[in-house]
Scaffold this motif. Structure first.
Motif, PDB file in Angstrom:
ATOM      1  N   ALA B   1       0.898  -1.446  -0.044  1.00 43.16           N
ATOM      2  CA  ALA B   1      -0.038   0.163   0.153  1.00 43.16           C
ATOM      3  C   ALA B   1       0.458   1.217   0.129  1.00 43.16           C
ATOM      4  O   ALA B   1       1.501   1.301   0.501  1.00 43.16           O
ATOM      5  CB  ALA B   1      -0.743   0.260   1.364  1.00 43.16           C
ATOM      6  N   TYR B  27       5.643   4.050  -3.244  1.00 42.57           N
ATOM      7  CA  TYR B  27       5.545   3.389  -4.295  1.00 42.57           C
ATOM      8  C   TYR B  27       6.219   3.257  -5.447  1.00 42.57           C
ATOM      9  O   TYR B  27       6.497   4.363  -6.194  1.00 42.57           O
ATOM     10  CB  TYR B  27       3.650   3.357  -4.605  1.00 42.57           C
ATOM     11  N   ASN B  98      -5.247   1.898  -8.067  1.00 38.63           N
ATOM     12  CA  ASN B  98      -5.932   1.706  -6.561  1.00 38.63           C
ATOM     13  C   ASN B  98      -6.977   2.658  -6.498  1.00 38.63           C
ATOM     14  O   ASN B  98      -6.761   3.594  -7.096  1.00 38.63           O
ATOM     15  CB  ASN B  98      -4.698   2.546  -6.147  1.00 38.63           C
TER      16      ASN B  98
END
Lengths: 114, 113
Positions: B1, B27, B98
């Motif tokens: 995440a 990320y 996402n």
């Protein structure tokens, strides 16, 4: 006027007394979300919804419920509030569910649980 | 995440000083990046955003931000602040694919007249 409306804006309640914070948007947005804002912790996502009848947990869902029966409304339900849920709550919406657009925020609901 | 880090939570500076707020994210894939501002007693408003293209993004009120992919950063800048820039500033990141937007913990900026 395009807006996200939350009610109530301020609420003081007692432990265990169920309450609902309403959120409504008039922009036909697909995506809606609830955040809580606490000093030093920033905004943390509680629940989000990508469309009608589609909801999912965020980072801090414990103690909360949501529903999305209509596109415009996304109420936040505290079945049995506890003092650690004292916080400033923001509802937000975005045109598309893919989060590529701007999030529009409501004015916030300050909740105190005694 | 994905996660978002903002440093120097409290910043105090004088009018006309330059402001730079750091934002780093974790990320490795493609991201959408945002800066939101919250004036005292108000809700969050979008300051600027980056999706693709020119990594130097200009927003409202003279703010700009630069996306440096190699550093996973999206720092916010303003050359000369005003008292009305007193606010809390939040960096936010959305990873492609996402459905969630992750916020940093915010920078509380106070501009002294």
């Amino acid at each position: 006027e395009a807006q996200v409306t939350q009610n109530p804006r301020y609420l003081i309640t007692v432990t265990g007394k169920k309450l609902t914070v309403t959120c409504s948007q008039n922009m036909n947005h697909e995506y809606m979300s609830w955040y809580r804002q606490d000093p030093g912790l920033g905004l943390r996502q509680i629940y989000y919804s990508m469309n009608v009848e589609v909801t999912d947990k965020g980072d801090v869902p414990e103690g909360y419920k949501v529903s999305r029966k209509e596109k415009r409304n996304f109420p936040l339900i505290l079945e049995s509030p506890s003092p650690n849920q004292t916080s400033l709550y923001f509802c937000a919406s975005s045109l598309l569910a893919d989060n590529t657009g701007e999030l529009f925020f409501g004015e916030g609901s300050r909740l105190t649980v005694l | 995440a994905q996660s978002v880090s903002q440093h120097n939570h409290h910043v105090i500076l004088s009018e006309a000083a330059s402001l730079e707020l750091g934002c780093n994210y974790s990320y490795g894939g493609t991201v959408n990046l945002f800066w939101y501002v919250q004036y005292p007693g108000q809700h969050l408003q979008l300051l600027l955003k980056y999706f693709s293209g020119d990594p130097l993004v200009k927003g409202i009120k003279g703010f700009e931000a630069e996306f440096i992919k190699s550093k996973f950063s999206f720092n916010l800048r303003k050359p000369s602040v005003q008292w009305s820039d007193t606010a809390e500033y939040f960096c936010a990141v959305n990873a492609h694919g996402n459905n969630r937007l992750a916020f940093g913990k915010g920078n509380q900026v106070v501009v002294i007249p």
